[in-house]
Write a protein that holds these residues in place. Structure first.
Motif, PDB file in Angstrom:
ATOM      1  N   VAL A 118       0.851  -1.186   0.000  1.00 20.21           N
ATOM      2  CA  VAL A 118       0.000   0.000   0.000  1.00 20.21           C
ATOM      3  C   VAL A 118       0.888   1.238   0.000  1.00 20.21           C
ATOM      4  O   VAL A 118       1.770   1.379   0.862  1.00 20.21           O
ATOM      5  CB  VAL A 118      -0.931   0.028   1.231  1.00 20.21           C
ATOM      6  N   LEU A 119       0.669   2.123  -0.961  1.00 17.53           N
ATOM      7  CA  LEU A 119       1.470   3.339  -1.115  1.00 17.53           C
ATOM      8  C   LEU A 119       0.572   4.567  -1.088  1.00 17.53           C
ATOM      9  O   LEU A 119      -0.636   4.478  -1.327  1.00 17.53           O
ATOM     10  CB  LEU A 119       2.228   3.314  -2.452  1.00 17.53           C
ATOM     11  N   ALA A 120       1.193   5.710  -0.823  1.00 17.94           N
ATOM     12  CA  ALA A 120       0.493   6.995  -0.933  1.00 17.94           C
ATOM     13  C   ALA A 120       1.218   7.823  -1.991  1.00 17.94           C
ATOM     14  O   ALA A 120       2.437   8.014  -1.915  1.00 17.94           O
ATOM     15  CB  ALA A 120       0.479   7.728   0.400  1.00 17.94           C
ATOM     16  N   LEU A 123       1.290  14.284  -6.821  1.00 17.50           N
ATOM     17  CA  LEU A 123       2.104  14.788  -7.923  1.00 17.50           C
ATOM     18  C   LEU A 123       3.533  15.059  -7.475  1.00 17.50           C
ATOM     19  O   LEU A 123       4.487  14.858  -8.235  1.00 17.50           O
ATOM     20  CB  LEU A 123       1.474  16.053  -8.498  1.00 17.50           C
ATOM     21  N   ILE A 124       3.709  15.489  -6.223  1.00 19.04           N
ATOM     22  CA  ILE A 124       5.045  15.873  -5.754  1.00 19.04           C
ATOM     23  C   ILE A 124       5.990  14.682  -5.637  1.00 19.04           C
ATOM     24  O   ILE A 124       7.204  14.855  -5.663  1.00 19.04           O
ATOM     25  CB  ILE A 124       4.977  16.638  -4.417  1.00 19.04           C
ATOM     26  N   ASN A 125       5.459  13.446  -5.529  1.00 20.61           N
ATOM     27  CA  ASN A 125       6.335  12.263  -5.457  1.00 20.61           C
ATOM     28  C   ASN A 125       5.987  11.248  -6.535  1.00 20.61           C
ATOM     29  O   ASN A 125       6.247  10.056  -6.402  1.00 20.61           O
ATOM     30  CB  ASN A 125       6.266  11.621  -4.067  1.00 20.61           C
ATOM     31  N   ARG A 126       5.386  11.717  -7.608  1.00 23.38           N
ATOM     32  CA  ARG A 126       4.925  10.840  -8.691  1.00 23.38           C
ATOM     33  C   ARG A 126       6.027   9.925  -9.207  1.00 23.38           C
ATOM     34  O   ARG A 126       5.871   8.702  -9.286  1.00 23.38           O
ATOM     35  CB  ARG A 126       4.371  11.710  -9.833  1.00 23.38           C
ATOM     36  N   ASP A 230      11.637  12.679  -3.392  1.00 22.26           N
ATOM     37  CA  ASP A 230      12.036  11.301  -3.683  1.00 22.26           C
ATOM     38  C   ASP A 230      11.694  10.421  -2.485  1.00 22.26           C
ATOM     39  O   ASP A 230      12.568   9.845  -1.837  1.00 22.26           O
ATOM     40  CB  ASP A 230      13.530  11.251  -3.998  1.00 22.26           C
ATOM     41  N   VAL A 231      10.411  10.362  -2.167  1.00 16.99           N
ATOM     42  CA  VAL A 231       9.956   9.600  -1.005  1.00 16.99           C
ATOM     43  C   VAL A 231       8.674   8.863  -1.364  1.00 16.99           C
ATOM     44  O   VAL A 231       7.821   9.393  -2.067  1.00 16.99           O
ATOM     45  CB  VAL A 231       9.741  10.517   0.221  1.00 16.99           C
ATOM     46  N   VAL A 232       8.581   7.611  -0.900  1.00 15.29           N
ATOM     47  CA  VAL A 232       7.384   6.810  -1.133  1.00 15.29           C
ATOM     48  C   VAL A 232       6.811   6.386   0.217  1.00 15.29           C
ATOM     49  O   VAL A 232       7.390   5.538   0.890  1.00 15.29           O
ATOM     50  CB  VAL A 232       7.703   5.548  -1.972  1.00 15.29           C
ATOM     51  N   PRO A 233       5.700   6.975   0.645  1.00 16.74           N
ATOM     52  CA  PRO A 233       5.041   6.490   1.863  1.00 16.74           C
ATOM     53  C   PRO A 233       4.500   5.084   1.624  1.00 16.74           C
ATOM     54  O   PRO A 233       3.728   4.860   0.685  1.00 16.74           O
ATOM     55  CB  PRO A 233       3.914   7.492   2.079  1.00 16.74           C
ATOM     56  N   ILE A 234       4.903   4.127   2.460  1.00 19.83           N
ATOM     57  CA  ILE A 234       4.496   2.739   2.299  1.00 19.83           C
ATOM     58  C   ILE A 234       3.960   2.214   3.623  1.00 19.83           C
ATOM     59  O   ILE A 234       4.503   2.523   4.689  1.00 19.83           O
ATOM     60  CB  ILE A 234       5.665   1.879   1.773  1.00 19.83           C
ATOM     61  N   GLN A 235       2.907   1.421   3.549  1.00 16.10           N
ATOM     62  CA  GLN A 235       2.277   0.908   4.768  1.00 16.10           C
ATOM     63  C   GLN A 235       3.123  -0.200   5.366  1.00 16.10           C
ATOM     64  O   GLN A 235       3.463  -1.172   4.705  1.00 16.10           O
ATOM     65  CB  GLN A 235       0.878   0.377   4.427  1.00 16.10           C
ATOM     66  N   LYS A 236       3.466  -0.059   6.644  1.00 19.78           N
ATOM     67  CA  LYS A 236       4.221  -1.120   7.342  1.00 19.78           C
ATOM     68  C   LYS A 236       3.309  -1.974   8.213  1.00 19.78           C
ATOM     69  O   LYS A 236       3.648  -3.112   8.554  1.00 19.78           O
ATOM     70  CB  LYS A 236       5.371  -0.532   8.156  1.00 19.78           C
TER      71      LYS A 236
END
Length: 244
Positions: A118-120, A123-126, A230-236
């Motif tokens: 699961v990611l968030a 546009l700023i981190n596309r 350059d960041v990808v929020p990912i569900q842990k």
């Protein structure tokens, strides 16, 4: 790879999950989440219910928590901040957990939280999200736009189209092979139409106009600034996202 786009959380299938699910709320939840993690937040924990946010966050050390609550574009009383990425300075969020509840974006994340990845995205981190997908190579990908209270939103769909556009270019797949539903083709067309004037599209969007009435034009400018993080929020774990 097969991509599906859903304009609201309510439109996502309830009988299956994809290999990778991406929540998009350009104005402003996923933009704020990416900004907070980029600025050093320990994690972002999402809630659809503001009362649950208050109860759960109460157990967290006061100096290590920030409560972000937004309804209708405005800050919720009793919270430390609303839903503006400009609130997420390193001085404020570093090593803290952001507990966040918004009108639309947190619902989108909760509806896909059973997916293996699961990611968030915003546009700023596309590009960072696109690169992650290309590296992981999931067979099925859902992009779930947050919309506005169950309705279509221009800003989330254009972001979904921007992601899809880059994935097609990188993989060389034909759009007929790549698109799992008609929404993918429509989102790409919207992005191609507006890619050189995203700020004007934000200002035309109904939620963009709502934010303009709240004097948040700087938020619109920031949220349509493509590929700056350059960041990808990912569900842990369910409802908790960290920096990948």
């Amino acid at each position: 790879m097969k991509l599906y786009i859903y304009h609201t959380p309510e439109l996502t299938p309830s009988d299956r999950v994809p290999d990778c699910a991406i929540a998009v709320d350009v104005l402003r939840a996923t933009s704020t989440m990416a900004t907070a993690l980029n600025a050093g937040a320990e994690a972002v924990q999402v809630f659809s219910d503001i009362n649950e946010l208050m109860q759960v966050s109460e157990a967290w050390p006061a100096h290590k928590r920030l409560r972000a609550g937004e309804r209708g574009g405005a800050q919720v009383e009793g919270c430390d901040m609303g839903n503006s990425p400009f609130d997420c300075t390193p001085e404020r969020v570093k090593e803290s957990r952001l507990f966040i509840s918004t009108t639309n974006g947190t619902r989108a994340l909760q509806c896909i939280q059973k997916a293996p990845i699961v990611l968030a995205a915003a546009l700023i981190n596309r590009q960072a999200v696109v690169d992650f997908i290309l590296e992981q190579k999931p067979e099925t990908v859902w992009i779930v736009a947050s919309g506005w209270e169950g309705s279509f939103s221009l800003e989330d769909t254009v972001c979904a189209g921007a992601i899809a556009h880059s994935l097609i270019a990188a993989t060389g797949l034909k759009i007929g092979e790549f698109a799992g539903n008609d929404e993918v083709i429509g989102a790409i067309a919207l992005y191609e139409q507006w890619k050189d004037d995203l700020l004007q599209l934000m200002r035309l969007a109904s939620h963009g106009q709502r934010l303009l009435r709240l004097n948040r034009d700087e938020d619109l400018k920031y949220c349509c600034d493509m590929d700056i993080l350059d960041v990808v929020p990912i569900q842990k774990e369910p409802g908790v996202l960290v920096k990948n």
